[in-house]
Scaffold this active site. Structure first.
Site, PDB file in Angstrom:
ATOM      1  CG  ASN A   9       3.831  -2.497  11.949  1.00 36.99           C
ATOM      2  OD1 ASN A   9       4.768  -3.195  12.353  1.00 36.99           O
ATOM      3  ND2 ASN A   9       2.939  -2.939  11.068  1.00 36.99           N
ATOM      4  CE  LYS A  11       4.236  -2.401   7.762  1.00 37.86           C
ATOM      5  NZ  LYS A  11       3.522  -2.381   6.486  1.00 37.86           N
ATOM      6  CG  HIS A  98      -0.143  -5.958   9.609  1.00 37.76           C
ATOM      7  ND1 HIS A  98       0.190  -6.159   8.283  1.00 37.76           N
ATOM      8  CD2 HIS A  98       0.011  -4.635   9.836  1.00 37.76           C
ATOM      9  CE1 HIS A  98       0.533  -5.001   7.746  1.00 37.76           C
ATOM     10  NE2 HIS A  98       0.428  -4.057   8.661  1.00 37.76           N
ATOM     11  CD  GLU A 100       2.919  -5.872   5.823  1.00 41.91           C
ATOM     12  OE1 GLU A 100       3.630  -5.984   6.844  1.00 41.91           O
ATOM     13  OE2 GLU A 100       2.770  -4.787   5.219  1.00 41.91           O
ATOM     14  CD  GLU A 170      -2.823  -1.194   9.362  1.00 40.13           C
ATOM     15  OE1 GLU A 170      -2.089  -0.225   9.573  1.00 40.13           O
ATOM     16  OE2 GLU A 170      -2.389  -2.331   9.154  1.00 40.13           O
ATOM     17  N   GLY A 176       1.441   0.616   2.649  1.00 36.88           N
ATOM     18  CA  GLY A 176       2.706   0.670   1.927  1.00 36.88           C
ATOM     19  C   GLY A 176       2.580   1.136   0.487  1.00 36.88           C
ATOM     20  CB  SER A 214      -0.315   5.382   2.696  1.00 33.58           C
ATOM     21  OG  SER A 214       0.184   4.274   1.955  1.00 33.58           O
TER      22      SER A 214
HETATM   23  P1  PGA Z   1       2.246   1.966   5.972  1.00 34.62           P
HETATM   24  O1  PGA Z   1       1.951   0.625   6.820  1.00 34.62           O
HETATM   25  O2  PGA Z   1       2.085   3.120   6.922  1.00 34.62           O
HETATM   26  O3  PGA Z   1       3.673   1.785   5.519  1.00 34.62           O
HETATM   27  O4  PGA Z   1       1.261   1.996   4.874  1.00 34.62           O
HETATM   28  C1  PGA Z   1       0.911   0.584   7.763  1.00 34.62           C
HETATM   29  C2  PGA Z   1       0.880  -0.760   8.381  1.00 34.62           C
HETATM   30  O5  PGA Z   1       1.206  -1.749   7.714  1.00 34.62           O
HETATM   31  O6  PGA Z   1       0.498  -0.899   9.560  1.00 34.62           O
END
Ligand code: PGA
Length: 255
Positions: A9, A11, A98, A100, A170, A176, A214
């Site tokens: 992903n 982003k 997601h 976010e 998630e 993150g 992560s």
């Molecule tokens: P990350 O993000 O691996 O940076 O924790 C995962 C995601 O948001 O899908």
């Protein structure tokens, strides 16, 4: 489950030049389906790369995805991108729900369900994200939240449609943050999600469930070794070619 799925992903990251460098380093891994979910403007670039049509250089073997999609098919919805458009560009996957999108852009459970349904109707596989915040986990509400989020999707899609989705667990606190959920936590929640699916009449064993939050080169092997984990949704580490490939190899059971 059989083949693992590792989804990058990206982003809001990338440029034509940076993407090309990254794509050059992403090579197929035996027994693993590798996908990248990229910003809309770069769909054509990655699609061309994946078809191996970039000036004769080999690429290929990478499935393409987007990071969100409109619930609407077409019409006066300025700024929106429809699922049929994503299919037009060769997308196989689209991430919906997601955390976010939920927290920063106000997407609620029902909207996530409509987006997942729109994706499926266009022949895409929605990757439906679900996960609890730290407060919800500490309050013993993790599974209630996940059930509510997935239930809204099931309501819109129906059992038949829902079976065609990929679920990504998630936990919000792991995204993150550098603090992935532990193997025990992931095993427990994936098991609960499958049991929840069973209780809804959707065979949980048949669902593909990814873990995200992560995922790194150093923890991927242990996470993917869990029989209930069908792969990963990878944010930050998917932008670093060596890390992403190490994660893909971990999914294959290789080094
Ligand atoms: P990350 O993000 O691996 O940076 O924790 C995962 C995601 O948001 O899908």
């Amino acid at each position: 489950m059989s083949q693992k799925l590792v989804v990058g992903n990206w982003k809001l990251n990338g440029s034509l030049v940076a993407n090309e460098t990254l794509l050059r380093a992403i090579v197929p891994v035996d027994g693993v389906e590798v996908a990248v979910c990229v910003p809309f403007p770069y769909l054509a670039q990655v699609a061309a790369w994946s078809r191996g049509k970039t000036g004769g250089k080999t690429g290929g073997g990478i499935a393409l995805g987007a990071q969100t999609v409109s619930e609407h098919g077409a019409g006066a919805y300025t700024g929106e991108v429809g699922a049929a458009m994503l299919a037009d560009f060769g997308c196989r996957y689209v991430i919906v729900g997601h955390s976010e999108r939920r927290s920063l852009f106000g997407e609620d459970d029902a909207l996530v369900g409509r987006k997942a349904a729109a994706a499926l109707a266009a022949g895409l596989t929605p990757i439906v994200c679900t996960g609890e915040s730290l407060g919800e986990r500490d309050g013993g509400q993790a599974m209630a939240v996940i059930g509510r989020q997935l239930g809204a999707v099931l309501d819109v899609m129906g059992g038949e449609g829902f079976r065609g989705a990929v679920i990504a667990y998630e936990p919000v606190w792991a995204i993150g943050s550098g603090r992935a959920a532990s193997v025990a936590e992931v095993e427990e929640v994936h098991g609960c999600i499958r049991a929840w699916c069973d209780a809804q009449g959707v065979a949980g064993q048949g669902m593909r469930i990814l873990y995200g939050g992560s995922v790194k080169a150093g923890n991927a092997r242990a996470l993917f070794a869990l029989p209930g984990v069908d792969g990963g949704l990878v944010g930050g580490a998917s932008l670093v070619a060596a890390d992403f490939m190490a994660i893909c190899r971990a999914a294959s059971g290789g080094d």
